[in-house]
Design a protein around this motif. Structure first.
Motif, mmCIF file in Angstrom:
data_model
loop_
_atom_site.group_PDB
_atom_site.id
_atom_site.type_symbol
_atom_site.label_atom_id
_atom_site.label_comp_id
_atom_site.label_asym_id
_atom_site.label_seq_id
_atom_site.Cartn_x
_atom_site.Cartn_y
_atom_site.Cartn_z
ATOM 1 N N THR A 86 -0.376 4.135 -2.566
ATOM 2 C CA THR A 86 -1.636 4.725 -2.117
ATOM 3 C C THR A 86 -1.403 5.605 -0.894
ATOM 4 O OG1 THR A 86 -2.781 2.746 -2.847
ATOM 5 C CG2 THR A 86 -3.979 4.158 -1.318
ATOM 6 N N VAL A 103 -6.535 1.403 4.702
ATOM 7 C CA VAL A 103 -5.755 2.588 4.341
ATOM 8 C C VAL A 103 -5.989 3.742 5.328
ATOM 9 C CG1 VAL A 103 -5.526 4.382 2.576
ATOM 10 C CG2 VAL A 103 -5.647 1.992 1.903
ATOM 11 N N GLU A 158 -1.869 12.636 -4.699
ATOM 12 C CA GLU A 158 -2.084 11.522 -5.626
ATOM 13 C C GLU A 158 -2.011 11.967 -7.080
ATOM 14 O OE1 GLU A 158 -5.215 11.736 -3.279
ATOM 15 O OE2 GLU A 158 -5.431 9.630 -2.722
ATOM 16 N N GLN A 182 -4.897 -4.636 -8.140
ATOM 17 C CA GLN A 182 -4.347 -3.477 -8.874
ATOM 18 C C GLN A 182 -4.289 -3.776 -10.368
ATOM 19 O OE1 GLN A 182 -0.454 -2.882 -7.194
ATOM 20 N NE2 GLN A 182 -1.225 -1.873 -5.350
ATOM 21 N N GLY A 236 0.805 -1.223 0.000
ATOM 22 C CA GLY A 236 0.000 0.000 0.000
ATOM 23 C C GLY A 236 0.837 1.272 0.000
ATOM 24 N N ARG A 263 -1.797 9.641 -0.378
ATOM 25 C CA ARG A 263 -2.740 10.242 0.575
ATOM 26 C C ARG A 263 -2.011 11.152 1.563
ATOM 27 N NH1 ARG A 263 -7.431 6.926 1.394
ATOM 28 N NH2 ARG A 263 -7.992 8.334 3.079
#
Ligand code: DC
Length: 229
Positions: free
Chosen positions: A22, A210, A77, A162, A19, A26
């Motif tokens: 991602t 997440v 992002e 993914q 992760g 973030r």
């Protein structure tokens, strides 16, 4: 957050499928800074040099690498990484290019080129820098370091998701085996192997989502949740 002594750099390291991209995105969005995806830089350079890069001499590789320039635009992002002014093509995300990038990442001239390019970007931009050796090697003085990990099963399943989301073929067994090979190579190579910095906060993302991981990271940065993510 910027102390005035230099750029804000937060490092996020770990193997693939934990992760990182991602969460780095973030976190970068929350902090209003760029995300530096150094895996994409290794993939982009491997893709640019081509499938026969391991057969070249070090001099040939070094001279080809000297013609590559990475730049960053935007934040969070939406950060865009360009290679010689162009966005990186979607095929860099294939496991074939991933393995080629992992092979190339064992070579001293490739690592030296990447480290110099990444540090130059860190002088121009505040960053959340994600990869394998950000905390230990490229930005050892970064005040905030994270190392994300997860079980091999969870990582392979995330990778399959993914790939499917990108419309790419995804076979769980095959992906798990490719990840295992790449992991062994990334963790055991002589130069800058994947490992947490002694001052990194290690977070296992196997069982937490997440948002929870992001909260833990923000708490460590002294940012609090703030409700803005
Ligand atoms: O994070 P990724 O899967 O996109 O990275 C692709 C390969 O690049 C990875 O297997 C090893 C190499 N890499 C590295 O050696 N150092 C980094 N900081 C980032 C990636």
């Amino acid at each position: 957050m910027n102390s005035g002594k230099g750029r804000l750099i937060v490092t996020v390291d770990g193997p693939s499928g934990v992760g990182k991209t991602t969460l780095a995105g973030r976190l970068a969005k929350h902090l209003g800074v760029a995300r530096l995806d150094t895996g994409a830089m290794y993939r982009g350079a491997a893709w640019a040099l081509g499938a026969r890069l391991m057969e070249m001499t070090s001099e040939q590789r070094a001279s080809r690498l000297a013609g590559l320039r990475f730049d960053l635009r935007g934040a969070g992002e939406d950060t865009q990484l360009t290679l010689n002014g162009e966005p990186l093509p979607p095929e860099i995300r294939s496991e074939t290019v991933g393995l080629l990038a992992s092979d190339a990442a064992t070579l001293p001239e490739v690592r030296a080129f990447q480290k110099a390019a990444q540090q130059a970007l860190g002088r121009e931009h505040d960053l959340v820098a994600e990869g394998r050796d950000m905390g230990v090697n490229v930005f050892p003085h970064a005040p905030h370091k994270f190392f994300l990990d997860a079980s091999p099963e969870v990582r392979a399943a995330r990778r399959v998701d993914q790939f499917k989301a990108m419309g790419l073929p995804a076979d769980l067994e095959e992906i798990a085996e490719q990840m295992r090979r790449r992991d062994v190579q990334d963790r055991t190579r002589a130069l800058d192997p994947l490992r947490p910095a002694v001052d990194a906060l290690i977070i296992d993302t196997s069982l937490i989502g997440v948002d929870a991981v992001l909260s833990a990271m923000l708490a460590a940065l002294g940012e609090g949740a703030g409700g803005s993510y």
